[in-house]
Design an enzyme around this catalytic site. Structure first.
Site, PDB file in Angstrom:
ATOM      1  N   GLU A 111      -8.631  -8.296   6.367  1.00  9.99           N
ATOM      2  CA  GLU A 111      -7.800  -7.801   5.267  1.00  9.99           C
ATOM      3  C   GLU A 111      -7.196  -8.982   4.494  1.00  9.99           C
ATOM      4  OE1 GLU A 111      -4.753  -4.047   4.598  1.00  9.99           O
ATOM      5  OE2 GLU A 111      -4.845  -5.013   6.561  1.00  9.99           O
ATOM      6  N   HIS A 154      -5.473  -2.629  12.972  1.00 13.24           N
ATOM      7  CA  HIS A 154      -5.765  -1.292  12.472  1.00 13.24           C
ATOM      8  C   HIS A 154      -7.065  -1.216  11.677  1.00 13.24           C
ATOM      9  CE1 HIS A 154      -4.093  -2.000   8.223  1.00 13.24           C
ATOM     10  NE2 HIS A 154      -3.983  -3.148   8.848  1.00 13.24           N
ATOM     11  N   ASP A 181      -4.512  -9.864   3.013  1.00 16.38           N
ATOM     12  CA  ASP A 181      -3.195 -10.470   3.219  1.00 16.38           C
ATOM     13  C   ASP A 181      -3.249 -11.509   4.337  1.00 16.38           C
ATOM     14  OD1 ASP A 181      -3.648  -8.146   4.799  1.00 16.38           O
ATOM     15  OD2 ASP A 181      -1.548  -8.063   5.376  1.00 16.38           O
ATOM     16  N   TYR A 192       6.927  -0.608  10.942  1.00 15.64           N
ATOM     17  CA  TYR A 192       5.571  -1.134  10.806  1.00 15.64           C
ATOM     18  C   TYR A 192       4.597  -0.306  11.636  1.00 15.64           C
ATOM     19  CZ  TYR A 192       1.934  -4.733  10.429  1.00 15.64           C
ATOM     20  OH  TYR A 192       0.777  -5.412  10.176  1.00 15.64           O
ATOM     21  N   HIS A 237       0.829  -1.217   0.000  1.00 15.34           N
ATOM     22  CA  HIS A 237       0.000   0.000   0.000  1.00 15.34           C
ATOM     23  C   HIS A 237       0.858   1.260   0.000  1.00 15.34           C
ATOM     24  CE1 HIS A 237      -3.118  -2.832   0.737  1.00 15.34           C
ATOM     25  NE2 HIS A 237      -2.938  -2.954   2.030  1.00 15.34           N
ATOM     26  N   HIS A 243       2.715 -10.942  10.630  1.00 15.00           N
ATOM     27  CA  HIS A 243       3.782 -10.659   9.660  1.00 15.00           C
ATOM     28  C   HIS A 243       5.130 -10.734  10.383  1.00 15.00           C
ATOM     29  CE1 HIS A 243       1.091  -9.264   6.490  1.00 15.00           C
ATOM     30  NE2 HIS A 243       0.528  -8.410   7.317  1.00 15.00           N
ATOM     31  N   ASP A 280      -1.873  -8.335  13.281  1.00 16.11           N
ATOM     32  CA  ASP A 280      -1.043  -7.197  12.876  1.00 16.11           C
ATOM     33  C   ASP A 280      -0.218  -6.596  14.019  1.00 16.11           C
ATOM     34  OD1 ASP A 280      -1.316  -6.968  10.108  1.00 16.11           O
ATOM     35  OD2 ASP A 280      -3.254  -5.989  10.278  1.00 16.11           O
ATOM     36  N   HIS A 318      -8.549 -11.162  11.315  1.00 14.37           N
ATOM     37  CA  HIS A 318      -8.577  -9.902  10.580  1.00 14.37           C
ATOM     38  C   HIS A 318      -9.000 -10.175   9.137  1.00 14.37           C
ATOM     39  CE1 HIS A 318      -7.610  -6.040   9.071  1.00 14.37           C
ATOM     40  NE2 HIS A 318      -6.314  -6.177   8.888  1.00 14.37           N
TER      41      HIS A 318
END
Length: 305
Positions: free
Chosen positions: A80, A144, A82, A191, A24, A222, A163, A78
């Site tokens: 998202e 987030h 990824d 990060y 992003h 991650h 995250d 989460h």
């Protein structure tokens, strides 16, 4: 592609993205990983999945341990993609699995993205018995995304943090004590600065919700897994979320005919003459994500254009 045992009958089954250089617009010069975890118990549980292009890698790692069809639960911390991108693919190979996600936002997000699946919503304080182990769910909204949550296993003292506490870092070694610690701390700071800095209050709320949990391992979404420096990364999040600053300056500029650059050089030297370490960033030459990493803990910021 083999699973990596991180604790007895608990495996990392994620994927390493060695080639990723942008997330992003966030410069990821060291790549990243998409971490998923498999727990073998009376109810076999997969915690998170991976980005969709890496779905076969996830499946192969799971299959190196058990038949994927035996999975009973898939926890989606989460929405998202990824983290959830391989969810439909895994559900096709896990016909009896239920998808556990936060309510209402996790349910809303997964349904919008992937349609009808056998979902089960959880909220703060809910637990799930999977045999000799229990999973506790702690919402971490806006850390987030609105749906974000973490999963805690009290019997193992492991926090599956998604995250939180992560880094965009590709490594062949899974643990903090197997990597260069200075690199880990920098990537964790980068990060936080680029993804979580706007949500300092939410980060404080999450840390407060977790403070009474004895945590021996943080299995991130991650990057690497924290096992030897759990307290240190927790303390850094406390510092960053409260906006603790250091006596240093960041000078950032853009320039057409170098007049603004001349002012930026003068200001940088002025800070240094006052005993304040200063760094100098030309927006045309430096990645915004590196600049934000320095801004996070610097007392002074000078911007010119």
């Amino acid at each position: 592609m083999k699973a990596v045992e991180i604790r007895k009958d608990i495996y990392w089954v994620g994927a390493i993205d060695w080639s990723m250089r942008s997330f992003h617009g966030y410069d990821t010069s060291r790549g990243s990983s998409y971490n998923a975890y498999l727990i073998l118990d009376e109810k076999i549980t997969l915690i998170d999945t991976v980005k969709e292009p890496f779905k076969e890698e996830l499946l192969e790692r799971v299959a190196s341990v058990i038949d994927p069809a035996k999975i009973d639960y898939i926890i989606s911390n989460h929405v998202e993609p990824d983290h959830s991108g391989a969810l439909p693919f895994m559900m096709a190979h896990c016909p009896n699995a239920k998808v556990i996600t936060s309510i209402p936002q996790g349910l809303k997000g997964l349904k919008a993205r992937y349609g009808d699946l056998p979902y089960e919503g959880v909220k703060a304080g809910d637990t799930l018995s999977i045999g000799k182990r229990t999973l506790q769910f702690v919402p971490t909204p806006m850390l987030h995304w609105p749906d974000s949550m973490v999963t805690y296993c009290p019997e193992e003292k492991i926090l599956f943090s998604n995250d939180a506490f992560g880094q965009h870092l590709a490594s062949g070694s899974r643990f903090d004590d197997e990597n260069d610690l200075s690199v880990l701390y920098y990537e964790a700071k980068k990060y936080y600065a680029n993804i979580l800095m706007l949500y300092g209050r939410q980060a404080q709320a999450a840390l407060k919700a977790l403070k009474d949990l004895p945590i021996e391992m943080i299995a991130t979404g991650h990057g690497i897994i924290w096992r030897s420096h759990v307290q240190e990364i927790h303390d850094l999040y406390e510092k960053w979320s409260h906006g603790a600053l250091e006596k240093r300056a960041v000078v950032v500029f853009d320039t057409m005919w170098h007049s603004t650059e001349q002012m930026a050089r003068t200001i940088t030297e002025a800070f240094q003459e006052k005993g304040v370490p200063a760094v100098f960033y030309d927006l045309k030459e430096n990645a915004l994500s590196d600049i934000m990493t320095d801004i996070l803990t610097s007392e002074y910021l000078a911007v010119g254009s």
